[in-house]
Scaffold this motif. Sequence first.
Motif, PDB file in Angstrom:
ATOM      1  N   ASN A 113       0.835  -1.207   0.000  1.00 11.40           N
ATOM      2  CA  ASN A 113       0.000   0.000   0.000  1.00 11.40           C
ATOM      3  C   ASN A 113       0.864   1.250   0.000  1.00 11.40           C
ATOM      4  O   ASN A 113       2.010   1.224   0.459  1.00 11.40           O
ATOM      5  CB  ASN A 113      -0.875   0.055   1.265  1.00 11.40           C
ATOM      6  CG  ASN A 113      -2.054  -0.882   1.215  1.00 11.40           C
ATOM      7  OD1 ASN A 113      -2.785  -0.914   0.228  1.00 11.40           O
ATOM      8  ND2 ASN A 113      -2.253  -1.645   2.277  1.00 11.40           N
ATOM      9  N   LYS A 138      -5.356   4.613   2.712  1.00 10.09           N
ATOM     10  CA  LYS A 138      -4.396   3.754   2.029  1.00 10.09           C
ATOM     11  C   LYS A 138      -4.968   3.303   0.694  1.00 10.09           C
ATOM     12  O   LYS A 138      -6.181   3.279   0.491  1.00 10.09           O
ATOM     13  CB  LYS A 138      -4.023   2.548   2.888  1.00 10.09           C
ATOM     14  CG  LYS A 138      -5.160   1.594   3.200  1.00 10.09           C
ATOM     15  CD  LYS A 138      -4.665   0.453   4.074  1.00 10.09           C
ATOM     16  CE  LYS A 138      -5.781  -0.524   4.418  1.00 10.09           C
ATOM     17  NZ  LYS A 138      -5.294  -1.638   5.254  1.00 10.09           N
ATOM     18  N   LYS A 139      -4.055   2.928  -0.203  1.00 17.38           N
ATOM     19  CA  LYS A 139      -4.471   2.437  -1.510  1.00 17.38           C
ATOM     20  C   LYS A 139      -3.494   1.363  -1.962  1.00 17.38           C
ATOM     21  O   LYS A 139      -2.277   1.536  -1.842  1.00 17.38           O
ATOM     22  CB  LYS A 139      -4.510   3.572  -2.527  1.00 17.38           C
ATOM     23  CG  LYS A 139      -5.101   3.162  -3.875  1.00 17.38           C
ATOM     24  CD  LYS A 139      -5.374   4.368  -4.763  1.00 17.38           C
ATOM     25  CE  LYS A 139      -6.615   5.110  -4.294  1.00 17.38           C
ATOM     26  NZ  LYS A 139      -7.005   6.174  -5.252  1.00 17.38           N
ATOM     27  N   ILE A 141      -1.001  -0.950  -4.037  1.00 16.81           N
ATOM     28  CA  ILE A 141      -0.040  -0.719  -5.112  1.00 16.81           C
ATOM     29  C   ILE A 141       0.979  -1.862  -5.069  1.00 16.81           C
ATOM     30  O   ILE A 141       1.320  -2.347  -3.989  1.00 16.81           O
ATOM     31  CB  ILE A 141       0.671   0.645  -4.965  1.00 16.81           C
ATOM     32  CG1 ILE A 141       1.614   0.903  -6.137  1.00 16.81           C
ATOM     33  CG2 ILE A 141       1.413   0.737  -3.643  1.00 16.81           C
ATOM     34  CD1 ILE A 141       2.249   2.290  -6.120  1.00 16.81           C
ATOM     35  N   TYR A 149      10.775   4.186  -7.987  1.00 15.55           N
ATOM     36  CA  TYR A 149       9.429   4.734  -8.063  1.00 15.55           C
ATOM     37  C   TYR A 149       9.508   6.260  -8.067  1.00 15.55           C
ATOM     38  O   TYR A 149      10.332   6.843  -7.364  1.00 15.55           O
ATOM     39  CB  TYR A 149       8.579   4.273  -6.873  1.00 15.55           C
ATOM     40  CG  TYR A 149       8.362   2.782  -6.847  1.00 15.55           C
ATOM     41  CD1 TYR A 149       7.327   2.193  -7.569  1.00 15.55           C
ATOM     42  CD2 TYR A 149       9.215   1.946  -6.116  1.00 15.55           C
ATOM     43  CE1 TYR A 149       7.131   0.815  -7.558  1.00 15.55           C
ATOM     44  CE2 TYR A 149       9.022   0.573  -6.095  1.00 15.55           C
ATOM     45  CZ  TYR A 149       7.988   0.013  -6.823  1.00 15.55           C
ATOM     46  OH  TYR A 149       7.812  -1.345  -6.817  1.00 15.55           O
ATOM     47  N   SER A 163       1.128  10.864  -4.721  1.00 15.14           N
ATOM     48  CA  SER A 163       1.017   9.936  -5.849  1.00 15.14           C
ATOM     49  C   SER A 163       2.344   9.235  -6.115  1.00 15.14           C
ATOM     50  O   SER A 163       3.419   9.771  -5.851  1.00 15.14           O
ATOM     51  CB  SER A 163       0.555  10.660  -7.115  1.00 15.14           C
ATOM     52  OG  SER A 163       1.555  11.525  -7.597  1.00 15.14           O
ATOM     53  N   GLU A 167       0.255   7.122 -11.086  1.00 18.96           N
ATOM     54  CA  GLU A 167      -0.809   6.140 -11.298  1.00 18.96           C
ATOM     55  C   GLU A 167      -1.653   5.917 -10.047  1.00 18.96           C
ATOM     56  O   GLU A 167      -2.875   5.880 -10.104  1.00 18.96           O
ATOM     57  CB  GLU A 167      -0.212   4.800 -11.749  1.00 18.96           C
ATOM     58  CG  GLU A 167       0.451   4.856 -13.121  1.00 18.96           C
ATOM     59  CD  GLU A 167       1.085   3.540 -13.509  1.00 18.96           C
ATOM     60  OE1 GLU A 167       1.037   2.592 -12.687  1.00 18.96           O
ATOM     61  OE2 GLU A 167       1.627   3.441 -14.619  1.00 18.96           O
ATOM     62  N   THR A 168      -0.989   5.753  -8.902  1.00 21.02           N
ATOM     63  CA  THR A 168      -1.695   5.499  -7.649  1.00 21.02           C
ATOM     64  C   THR A 168      -1.656   6.763  -6.804  1.00 21.02           C
ATOM     65  O   THR A 168      -0.591   7.272  -6.475  1.00 21.02           O
ATOM     66  CB  THR A 168      -1.041   4.334  -6.887  1.00 21.02           C
ATOM     67  OG1 THR A 168      -0.965   3.196  -7.744  1.00 21.02           O
ATOM     68  CG2 THR A 168      -1.845   3.979  -5.650  1.00 21.02           C
ATOM     69  N   THR A 169      -2.856   7.270  -6.452  1.00 25.92           N
ATOM     70  CA  THR A 169      -2.953   8.565  -5.784  1.00 25.92           C
ATOM     71  C   THR A 169      -3.849   8.501  -4.557  1.00 25.92           C
ATOM     72  O   THR A 169      -4.908   7.877  -4.578  1.00 25.92           O
ATOM     73  CB  THR A 169      -3.503   9.627  -6.755  1.00 25.92           C
ATOM     74  OG1 THR A 169      -2.649   9.714  -7.904  1.00 25.92           O
ATOM     75  CG2 THR A 169      -3.577  10.993  -6.092  1.00 25.92           C
TER      76      THR A 169
END
Length: 203
Positions: A113, A138-139, A141, A149, A163, A167-169
């Motif tokens: 995440n 949280k997201k 990834i 990264y 971000s 891509e993941t924000t």
Amino acid sequence: MKIKYLALLVFPLIITSGCGTISTTKKEYKISQNSTLKSEWTSNSKEWLLQADTLKGIGGPMHWGVIESKKKLPENYEIDFKVNLIKESLFEVMLNMDKEQYIRTYLYTIDQNIVIGRGVYKKGSDEYEKRGGPTLFKKPIKLENNKWYTVKIRVKNNQLNFSVDNETTLECSLEKSNLSKKGTLGFITNGEVKVTDLTIKSL
């Protein structure tokens, strides 16, 4: 990651005289050399060092390697860099650190995440409850060791945007989440990490 010419990666530093905030005449701050690292940042030289164009951090599961800027972040700012988690699981950007409280924005390979949380850091202590803190957002990834990264963190009008690789924000309101609105910048690792192309820009 493609290696750029050294001339493009050298971090020129121009600090506004007498200013306690990260800012420059060009509204941009970059680490230039080891003397700058020692005078502008607080850290253990065995834990954080500048090697040519790359900031390298070394910590461990029981003792996290921490580096903290001596200058406050502007009210509105953008932080850009590239990071490689060489070993272990955690790399954390400490935002708006003020009186041991800060905003946690980090990459965590164990949970896979990116995270925004409320953090506490008590200098000189490795006790579990005196570092880190609860997750607020949280997201998922996919995160791997030994991979670069691209990270962008933007705080404007009390809105935080975090971000990875464009891509993941994650986003949140500092006010609604009761997060610190001012303070210094820091980095934490529980293993080995490399950071390059670090730029802090006043918006």
